[in-house]
Design an enzyme around this catalytic site. Structure first.
Site, short mmCIF file in Angstrom:
data_model
loop_
_atom_site.label_atom_id
_atom_site.label_comp_id
_atom_site.label_asym_id
_atom_site.label_seq_id
_atom_site.Cartn_x
_atom_site.Cartn_y
_atom_site.Cartn_z
N ASP A 273 3.88 2.24 -4.06
CA ASP A 273 2.91 3.39 -4.76
C ASP A 273 2.47 2.65 -5.94
O ASP A 273 3.62 2.40 -6.75
CB ASP A 273 3.59 4.83 -4.78
CG ASP A 273 2.82 5.74 -5.52
OD1 ASP A 273 1.71 5.36 -6.09
OD2 ASP A 273 2.89 6.83 -5.49
N TYR B 146 -12.81 8.00 -13.56
CA TYR B 146 -12.93 6.53 -12.90
C TYR B 146 -13.69 5.79 -14.00
O TYR B 146 -13.16 4.46 -13.97
CB TYR B 146 -13.88 6.54 -11.74
CG TYR B 146 -13.97 5.36 -10.75
CD1 TYR B 146 -12.96 5.17 -9.97
CD2 TYR B 146 -15.14 4.80 -10.96
CE1 TYR B 146 -13.00 4.02 -9.21
CE2 TYR B 146 -15.35 3.62 -10.16
CZ TYR B 146 -14.22 3.35 -9.10
OH TYR B 146 -14.12 1.87 -8.45
N THR C 6 -17.19 0.71 1.85
CA THR C 6 -15.67 1.01 2.16
C THR C 6 -15.67 2.53 2.27
O THR C 6 -16.55 3.08 2.03
CB THR C 6 -14.74 0.48 1.28
OG1 THR C 6 -14.93 1.50 0.00
CG2 THR C 6 -14.74 -0.86 0.78
N ASP D 184 0.86 -1.20 0.07
CA ASP D 184 -0.04 0.08 0.06
C ASP D 184 0.90 1.33 0.01
O ASP D 184 2.29 1.30 0.51
CB ASP D 184 -0.78 0.01 1.10
CG ASP D 184 -2.17 0.73 1.08
OD1 ASP D 184 -3.27 0.09 0.68
OD2 ASP D 184 -2.20 1.82 0.87
N1 NAD Z 1 -15.98 0.10 -2.57
C1 NAD Z 1 -16.57 0.14 -3.75
O1 NAD Z 1 -17.75 0.30 -3.90
C2 NAD Z 1 -15.80 -0.17 -4.98
C3 NAD Z 1 -16.55 -0.71 -6.25
C4 NAD Z 1 -16.05 -1.01 -7.29
C5 NAD Z 1 -14.48 -1.10 -7.24
N2 NAD Z 1 -13.98 -0.66 -6.24
C6 NAD Z 1 -12.56 -0.70 -6.48
O2 NAD Z 1 -11.91 -1.46 -5.44
C7 NAD Z 1 -10.64 -0.83 -5.17
C8 NAD Z 1 -10.60 -0.75 -3.58
O3 NAD Z 1 -11.37 0.31 -3.24
P1 NAD Z 1 -12.07 0.20 -1.64
O4 NAD Z 1 -13.21 0.60 -1.98
O5 NAD Z 1 -11.57 -0.84 -1.10
O6 NAD Z 1 -11.54 1.59 -1.24
P2 NAD Z 1 -10.32 1.88 0.00
O7 NAD Z 1 -10.16 3.38 -0.04
O8 NAD Z 1 -11.04 1.27 1.33
O9 NAD Z 1 -9.02 1.33 -0.48
C9 NAD Z 1 -8.16 1.58 -1.34
C10 NAD Z 1 -6.61 1.24 -1.17
O10 NAD Z 1 -5.91 1.52 -2.19
C11 NAD Z 1 -4.69 2.37 -1.63
N3 NAD Z 1 -4.18 3.16 -2.43
C12 NAD Z 1 -4.70 4.22 -3.04
N4 NAD Z 1 -3.98 4.85 -3.96
C13 NAD Z 1 -2.90 4.02 -3.91
C14 NAD Z 1 -1.53 3.88 -4.54
N5 NAD Z 1 -1.21 4.99 -5.54
N6 NAD Z 1 -0.59 2.98 -4.37
C15 NAD Z 1 -1.07 1.85 -3.68
N7 NAD Z 1 -2.06 1.78 -2.80
C16 NAD Z 1 -2.88 2.97 -3.30
C17 NAD Z 1 -5.32 3.03 -0.51
O11 NAD Z 1 -4.27 3.42 0.30
C18 NAD Z 1 -6.30 1.98 0.35
O12 NAD Z 1 -5.50 1.15 1.37
C19 NAD Z 1 -10.42 0.25 -5.85
O13 NAD Z 1 -9.86 0.12 -7.28
C20 NAD Z 1 -11.95 0.55 -6.29
O14 NAD Z 1 -11.84 1.51 -7.52
C21 NAD Z 1 -14.39 -0.04 -4.99
#
Ligand code: NAD
Length: 276
Positions: free
Chosen positions: A62, A180, A215, A36
């Site tokens: 990153d 997005y 989340t 992360d």
């Molecule tokens: N929550 C939803 O409804 C949902 C739906 C569809 C897709 N997603 C996708 O799921 C994935 C995770 O999202 P989430 O909902 O768990 O959000 P979240 O914010 O809980 O988790 C995202 C994680 O990614 C990390 N991150 C962000 N930028 C980063 C980078 N440059 N390098 C490394 N790590 C990085 C963050 O620090 C965090 O730990 C994302 O790709 C998001 O688009 C989420």
């Protein structure tokens, strides 16, 4: 113990879907590398796993940085001797997104609500740098993690599974802002492309296209005014957001041998969103 003896790398493992997946994989016997960009969150996930008797370690990565991704893969090899599974859960909903910073996300979301009345302004207001920032994390990040991890997977000649995290936004333009939805549809195409390239080497590549999951990324939805919130849930036949464990379970299936004939597929745990 469906992942017993396997080594899994989870990007974005510090929070949300990545954290739930890392925990689930460890509970199923995998040694997990939690990667992360936010060190506190990533270290916390790894510690949670270790505290509950699993194997995990954290590495700073990153997603947009190629050498960080190579360091992540090297960390997995040095710590556990192989990479069997990669899950690319690092992602952002918008430029400047910081997981866990609720106040900043609320500010961003409140501004976006103006676009309900004047949708064309979403295009006119869009800053190219912001567009590129989202594409960089979501798309470049997925590509770079795959490049870094596939090389040792090929060398080991032992197959493997890559699970990318796309979204319903990969197929539906209403499921997110311009950068997005573009990034997620590209992740979906990248997944299919990699599936074809890597199938002869026994590496399966599939995507998960989650609906709205509870989340940090979707926590602002609760701020919708009553009528908008009702309309929002009306689009989800099951009438609720999903929970991170429901995505972790999907990732577990795709990572495990139970999905041995799946590649180039996208699974949508979305409460029925795509039934229209
Ligand atoms: N929550 C939803 O409804 C949902 C739906 C569809 C897709 N997603 C996708 O799921 C994935 C995770 O999202 P989430 O909902 O768990 O959000 P979240 O914010 O809980 O988790 C995202 C994680 O990614 C990390 N991150 C962000 N930028 C980063 C980078 N440059 N390098 C490394 N790590 C990085 C963050 O620090 C965090 O730990 C994302 O790709 C998001 O688009 C989420």
């Amino acid at each position: 113990m469906r992942l017993e003896g396997k080594v899994a790398v989870v990007t974005g493992g510090g929070n949300g879907l990545g954290r739930a997946t890392a925990q689930r994989f460890a509970a199923e016997g995998a040694s997990v590398v939690v990667a992360d960009v936010i060190d506190d969150l990533g270290e916390e996930t790894a510690q949670m796993i270790v505290d509950s008797g699993g194997q995990a370690s954290f590495v700073h990565c990153d997603a947009v940085n190629a050498s960080d991704n190579h360091r992540m893969a090297a960390h997995a090899l040095e710590s556990y001797g192989a990479i069997d599974v990669l899950v690319t859960a690092a992602g952002v909903s918008h430029a400047g997104y910081k997981s866990g910073d609720h106040e900043a996300s609320v500010k961003w979301f409140t501004k976006r609500m103006d676009y309900v009345e004047r949708p064309a302004d979403e295009l006119l207001d869009l800053d190219l740098d912001d567009f590129r920032q989202v594409m960089a994390v979501n798309l470049d990040g997925t590509l770079l993690a795959a490049q870094a991890c596939v090389a040792p997977m090929l060398e080991a000649n032992n197959g493997g599974s890559i699970v990318t995290i796309a979204s319903i936004a990969a197929k539906h333009p209403d499921a997110g802002p311009i950068p997005y939805v573009c990034s997620k549809s590209a992740v979906w195409m990248l997944t299919k492309k990699l599936a074809r390239l890597l199938a002869p080497s026994g590496i399966r590549v599939n995507a998960i296209g989650p609906g709205y999951i509870d989340t940090h990324m979707t926590s602002m939805i609760d701020l919708f005014p009553e009528d908008r919130l009702t309309e929002f849930f009306a689009n989800i036949p099951m009438g609720r957001k999903g929970i991170p464990d429901e995505i972790a379970n999907t990732a577990l299936f795709l990572a495990s041998d139970e999905a041995s004939y799946f590649t180039g597929e996208i699974l949508h745990p979305d409460g029925g969103y795509f039934t229209e």
